[in-house]
Design a protein around this motif. Structure first.
Motif, PDB file in Angstrom:
ATOM      1  N   MET A 169     105.425 -56.013  -2.338  1.00 36.78           N
ATOM      2  CA  MET A 169     104.232 -56.402  -1.567  1.00 36.78           C
ATOM      3  C   MET A 169     103.144 -56.753  -2.567  1.00 36.78           C
ATOM      4  O   MET A 169     103.113 -56.208  -3.672  1.00 36.78           O
ATOM      5  N   ALA A 170     102.209 -57.594  -2.132  1.00 35.07           N
ATOM      6  CA  ALA A 170     101.116 -58.016  -3.021  1.00 35.07           C
ATOM      7  C   ALA A 170     100.012 -56.964  -3.027  1.00 35.07           C
ATOM      8  O   ALA A 170      98.903 -57.197  -2.548  1.00 35.07           O
ATOM      9  N   ILE A 171     100.336 -55.772  -3.540  1.00 32.98           N
ATOM     10  CA  ILE A 171      99.311 -54.736  -3.656  1.00 32.98           C
ATOM     11  C   ILE A 171      99.378 -54.122  -5.044  1.00 32.98           C
ATOM     12  O   ILE A 171     100.383 -54.249  -5.746  1.00 32.98           O
ATOM     13  N   ARG A 172      98.290 -53.455  -5.398  1.00 35.16           N
ATOM     14  CA  ARG A 172      98.284 -52.725  -6.646  1.00 35.16           C
ATOM     15  C   ARG A 172      97.522 -51.427  -6.430  1.00 35.16           C
ATOM     16  O   ARG A 172      96.401 -51.472  -5.938  1.00 35.16           O
ATOM     17  N   PRO A 173      98.095 -50.287  -6.743  1.00 30.18           N
ATOM     18  CA  PRO A 173      99.465 -50.114  -7.196  1.00 30.18           C
ATOM     19  C   PRO A 173     100.423 -50.085  -6.002  1.00 30.18           C
ATOM     20  O   PRO A 173      99.986 -50.156  -4.866  1.00 30.18           O
ATOM     21  N   GLY A 174     101.710 -49.968  -6.310  1.00 30.50           N
ATOM     22  CA  GLY A 174     102.696 -49.812  -5.244  1.00 30.50           C
ATOM     23  C   GLY A 174     103.468 -51.064  -4.929  1.00 30.50           C
ATOM     24  O   GLY A 174     104.183 -51.127  -3.932  1.00 30.50           O
ATOM     25  N   LYS A 175     103.363 -52.062  -5.792  1.00 32.11           N
ATOM     26  CA  LYS A 175     103.954 -53.373  -5.525  1.00 32.11           C
ATOM     27  C   LYS A 175     105.478 -53.407  -5.375  1.00 32.11           C
ATOM     28  O   LYS A 175     105.983 -54.100  -4.494  1.00 32.11           O
ATOM     29  N   PRO A 176     106.261 -52.675  -6.189  1.00 28.92           N
ATOM     30  CA  PRO A 176     107.719 -52.907  -6.172  1.00 28.92           C
ATOM     31  C   PRO A 176     108.480 -52.420  -4.933  1.00 28.92           C
ATOM     32  O   PRO A 176     109.696 -52.593  -4.860  1.00 28.92           O
ATOM     33  N   THR A 177     107.811 -51.821  -3.976  1.00 22.36           N
ATOM     34  CA  THR A 177     108.482 -51.208  -2.816  1.00 22.36           C
ATOM     35  C   THR A 177     109.554 -52.081  -2.160  1.00 22.36           C
ATOM     36  O   THR A 177     109.365 -53.284  -1.986  1.00 22.36           O
ATOM     37  N   TRP A 178     110.639 -51.427  -1.814  1.00 20.52           N
ATOM     38  CA  TRP A 178     111.775 -52.084  -1.134  1.00 20.52           C
ATOM     39  C   TRP A 178     111.979 -51.361   0.194  1.00 20.52           C
ATOM     40  O   TRP A 178     112.042 -50.141   0.241  1.00 20.52           O
ATOM     41  N   CYS A 179     112.067 -52.120   1.298  1.00 19.69           N
ATOM     42  CA  CYS A 179     112.313 -51.496   2.605  1.00 19.69           C
ATOM     43  C   CYS A 179     113.482 -52.153   3.284  1.00 19.69           C
ATOM     44  O   CYS A 179     113.676 -53.370   3.175  1.00 19.69           O
ATOM     45  N   GLY A 180     114.265 -51.377   3.997  1.00 24.54           N
ATOM     46  CA  GLY A 180     115.411 -51.945   4.702  1.00 24.54           C
ATOM     47  C   GLY A 180     115.886 -51.050   5.831  1.00 24.54           C
ATOM     48  O   GLY A 180     115.354 -49.962   6.052  1.00 24.54           O
ATOM     49  N   LEU A 181     116.897 -51.561   6.550  1.00 18.97           N
ATOM     50  CA  LEU A 181     117.451 -50.839   7.699  1.00 18.97           C
ATOM     51  C   LEU A 181     118.893 -50.454   7.424  1.00 18.97           C
ATOM     52  O   LEU A 181     119.679 -51.280   6.945  1.00 18.97           O
ATOM     53  N   THR A 182     119.248 -49.221   7.753  1.00 20.17           N
ATOM     54  CA  THR A 182     120.644 -48.797   7.624  1.00 20.17           C
ATOM     55  C   THR A 182     121.435 -49.434   8.759  1.00 20.17           C
ATOM     56  O   THR A 182     120.856 -49.851   9.775  1.00 20.17           O
ATOM     57  N   PRO A 183     122.760 -49.499   8.629  1.00 19.12           N
ATOM     58  CA  PRO A 183     123.574 -50.061   9.726  1.00 19.12           C
ATOM     59  C   PRO A 183     123.325 -49.318  11.045  1.00 19.12           C
ATOM     60  O   PRO A 183     123.445 -49.885  12.120  1.00 19.12           O
ATOM     61  N   GLN A 184     122.920 -48.036  10.968  1.00 16.59           N
ATOM     62  CA  GLN A 184     122.674 -47.248  12.191  1.00 16.59           C
ATOM     63  C   GLN A 184     121.249 -47.421  12.713  1.00 16.59           C
ATOM     64  O   GLN A 184     120.856 -46.775  13.685  1.00 16.59           O
ATOM     65  N   GLY A 185     120.445 -48.242  12.057  1.00 19.55           N
ATOM     66  CA  GLY A 185     119.069 -48.465  12.540  1.00 19.55           C
ATOM     67  C   GLY A 185     118.039 -47.563  11.905  1.00 19.55           C
ATOM     68  O   GLY A 185     116.877 -47.556  12.317  1.00 19.55           O
ATOM     69  N   MET A 233     115.444 -46.259   8.967  1.00 12.83           N
ATOM     70  CA  MET A 233     114.539 -46.988   8.078  1.00 12.83           C
ATOM     71  C   MET A 233     114.634 -46.416   6.673  1.00 12.83           C
ATOM     72  O   MET A 233     114.635 -45.202   6.492  1.00 12.83           O
ATOM     73  N   VAL A 234     114.742 -47.310   5.704  1.00  7.64           N
ATOM     74  CA  VAL A 234     114.806 -46.879   4.306  1.00  7.64           C
ATOM     75  C   VAL A 234     113.557 -47.371   3.581  1.00  7.64           C
ATOM     76  O   VAL A 234     113.230 -48.558   3.627  1.00  7.64           O
ATOM     77  N   PHE A 235     112.855 -46.435   2.979  1.00  9.87           N
ATOM     78  CA  PHE A 235     111.693 -46.765   2.155  1.00  9.87           C
ATOM     79  C   PHE A 235     112.053 -46.411   0.712  1.00  9.87           C
ATOM     80  O   PHE A 235     112.276 -45.234   0.410  1.00  9.87           O
ATOM     81  N   ALA A 236     112.123 -47.409  -0.151  1.00  8.19           N
ATOM     82  CA  ALA A 236     112.372 -47.124  -1.561  1.00  8.19           C
ATOM     83  C   ALA A 236     111.075 -47.415  -2.312  1.00  8.19           C
ATOM     84  O   ALA A 236     110.623 -48.555  -2.375  1.00  8.19           O
ATOM     85  N   LEU A 237     110.463 -46.341  -2.821  1.00  7.90           N
ATOM     86  CA  LEU A 237     109.113 -46.438  -3.378  1.00  7.90           C
ATOM     87  C   LEU A 237     109.137 -46.419  -4.901  1.00  7.90           C
ATOM     88  O   LEU A 237     109.999 -45.777  -5.496  1.00  7.90           O
ATOM     89  N   PRO A 238     108.165 -47.077  -5.532  1.00  4.17           N
ATOM     90  CA  PRO A 238     108.043 -46.958  -6.980  1.00  4.17           C
ATOM     91  C   PRO A 238     107.705 -45.508  -7.357  1.00  4.17           C
ATOM     92  O   PRO A 238     107.110 -44.775  -6.570  1.00  4.17           O
ATOM     93  N   GLY A 239     108.081 -45.139  -8.584  1.00  2.33           N
ATOM     94  CA  GLY A 239     107.982 -43.735  -8.975  1.00  2.33           C
ATOM     95  C   GLY A 239     106.628 -43.265  -9.460  1.00  2.33           C
ATOM     96  O   GLY A 239     106.369 -42.057  -9.489  1.00  2.33           O
ATOM     97  N   ASN A 240     105.738 -44.180  -9.826  1.00  2.00           N
ATOM     98  CA  ASN A 240     104.442 -43.719 -10.295  1.00  2.00           C
ATOM     99  C   ASN A 240     103.739 -42.972  -9.169  1.00  2.00           C
ATOM    100  O   ASN A 240     103.694 -43.454  -8.027  1.00  2.00           O
ATOM    101  N   PRO A 241     103.205 -41.797  -9.465  1.00  2.60           N
ATOM    102  CA  PRO A 241     102.692 -40.956  -8.374  1.00  2.60           C
ATOM    103  C   PRO A 241     101.671 -41.639  -7.461  1.00  2.60           C
ATOM    104  O   PRO A 241     101.759 -41.507  -6.241  1.00  2.60           O
ATOM    105  N   PHE A 242     100.732 -42.378  -8.032  1.00  2.00           N
ATOM    106  CA  PHE A 242      99.738 -42.978  -7.130  1.00  2.00           C
ATOM    107  C   PHE A 242     100.353 -44.125  -6.325  1.00  2.00           C
ATOM    108  O   PHE A 242     100.027 -44.302  -5.146  1.00  2.00           O
ATOM    109  N   SER A 243     101.271 -44.876  -6.929  1.00  2.41           N
ATOM    110  CA  SER A 243     101.982 -45.930  -6.184  1.00  2.41           C
ATOM    111  C   SER A 243     102.736 -45.312  -5.014  1.00  2.41           C
ATOM    112  O   SER A 243     102.762 -45.850  -3.901  1.00  2.41           O
TER     113      SER A 243
END
Ligand code: AMP
Ligand code: MG
Length: 427
Positions: A303-319, A321-331
């Motif tokens: 997403m076009a934000i700072r910090p926290g830009k690298p986030t990846w989101c997706g859906l499991t086959p069962q519906g 929600m998956v949130f994969a967040l960057p590791g920096n604490p404030f992000s």
């Protein structure tokens, strides 16, 4: 690159209830109500005295009577057995039922009491004769000047004064709550009043957390000079708890695609899976590929934000929600506030919490062309925002004691003192 509002929309489009369950009142605090709540009887259930004093007949006052015989004392929780006539009154306590024969309560401060025959105002303690009471010429709680209609100093009483009328708050059968709401202290009290000891609430999602990284060690374990402790595991759990939800499980996986795939596969049927770390461009950032390899469908990456830009989101086959967040604490924290908490809230049927506008107490320089989030303290009245020191997103102090997550918008340049910015409540 999508902006964070678009990211929120993509995520919210998949919000859904996790089902309903029954809980006893003891377990309802913090849960989201999912049933219509009705008034089981009138509230107040009876004409209630709101002051300690004397209940009497308005028509007696209107007829000029100023001295009354006390025929009964009515305590809270006790029923009355006498019916007063002209020149008679009840002594009554706050919370007691005012009998139908009386039509107002005069505060104890506004009368003088004494035994029969005595000069009112000299309470002799003589229990032989009936008590009397006499109205004082002026009230101790006069209506404020400017009140309309103007109070008549010679006749300062009104019908039903110092009484809460039966049913004036709620009529029996009335709808009390018909929208989703989280059980806060006021609602807990209300539910108890209504006799609701079992409640239908939204089922809690099953949330799994997977932290990643070879350098990340559990707090309490020995830590080498080039390792750090796992702070995000506690940060995320606390943020979710504050939103009334528990983590169902959490684990840590090293930067190993095979181990990552294995762990993700184990939790694919959970409602929400949160991963932390390993989503950016590093050679050991295996999370996005691992998720896609086990069938998680990408909604967006970055997403076009700072910090926290690298986030990846997706859906499991069962519906789920998956949130994969960057590791920096404030992000990580920014993402929890912008995506995870709103998603949990939307799933429970609660309306979204909109950010609130506040003025900057000091200036702030723009650092990137992106939407920038910064920790701030809301201070003073009217409240103004003070940006807090943060040495980048990896600063583990996280704006220590911040109470707002403020947005410095992509479209704006440097912020001046007094400029208004939007704030999300801090977790
Ligand atoms: P990554 O997102 O994996 O590239 O990590 C970015 C930064 O966050 C690195 O400095 C990591 O060491 C740090 N980090 C990753 N995971 C955690 C965690 N669970 N707790 C604290 N710091 C972390
Ligand atoms: Mg990493």
């Amino acid at each position: 690159l999508i902006n964070y509002r678009q990211a929120q929309e993509l995520v919210m489009a998949h919000a859904h209830s996790f089902g309903l369950e029954q809980v006893p009142l003891e377990q309802a605090f913090g849960r989201v109500l999912a049933e219509t709540i009705y008034a089981d009887r009138n509230y107040p259930p009876f004409d209630r005295a709101t002051m300690d004093g004397y209940a009497l007949r308005y028509e007696d006052l209107a007829a000029g009577l100023r001295t009354y015989t006390v025929v009964e004392t009515i305590f809270a929780g006790a029923a009355s057995h006498q019916i007063i006539g002209p020149g008679e009154c009840y002594k009554i306590m706050t919370g007691a039922a005012v009998p139908a024969a009386a039509s107002l309560v005069i505060r104890r401060e506004d009368i003088e009491e004494g035994p029969a025959g005595d000069t009112p105002g000299t309470v002799s303690g003589d229990k032989r004769g009936p008590l009397t009471m006499r109205l004082r010429s002026s009230l101790s709680d006069p209506l404020p000047a400017g009140t309309l209609p103007a109070p008549d100093p010679a006749f300062p009483w009104r019908r039903y004064q110092n009484m809460a009328r039966q049913g004036e708050d709620l009529a029996a059968g009335a709808i009390v709550i018909d929208t989703a709401c989280r059980c806060d202290p006021a609602i807990m009290g209300l539910l108890a009043t209504l006799g609701k000891t079992n409640l239908t609430v939204q089922r809690q999602p099953r949330i799994t957390l997977i932290t990643t990284g070879n350098e990340v060690v559990a707090a309490g374990e020995p830590v080498s000079p080039v390792q750090i402790r796992n702070s995000n595991r506690w940060l995320i759990e606390a943020a979710i708890k504050k939103a009334g939800v528990e983590l169902a499980s959490c684990s840590h996986v090293p930067d190993d695609p095979e181990l990552l795939r294995k762990r993700i596969t184990e939790v694919l049927s959970d409602d929400i899976v949160i991963l932390c770390g390993g989503v950016s461009a590093g050679d050991a950032d295996y999370v996005p590929a691992s998720l896609e390899e086990v069938g998680v469908k990408r909604l967006f990456h970055k997403m076009a934000i700072r910090p926290g830009k690298p986030t990846w989101c997706g859906l499991t086959p069962q519906g789920g929600m998956v949130f994969a967040l960057p590791g920096n604490p404030f992000s990580c924290l920014v993402n929890v506030v912008l995506l995870i908490l709103p998603y949990i809230q939307a799933c429970s049927g609660l309306p979204p919490s909109e950010p609130l506008g506040f003025q900057m107490g000091t200036a702030r320089k723009k650092k990137t062309p992106l939407d920038e989030f910064f920790p701030a303290a809301l201070l003073g009245s009217p409240a103004r925002l003070k940006p807090l020191t943060l040495n980048g997103s990896g600063d583990i102090r996280l704006g220590l004691q911040a109470n707002a997550l403020a947005l410095h918008p992509a479209a704006s340049g440097d912020l001046k003192e007094g400029d208004e910015v939007l704030c999300y409540s801090f977790v």
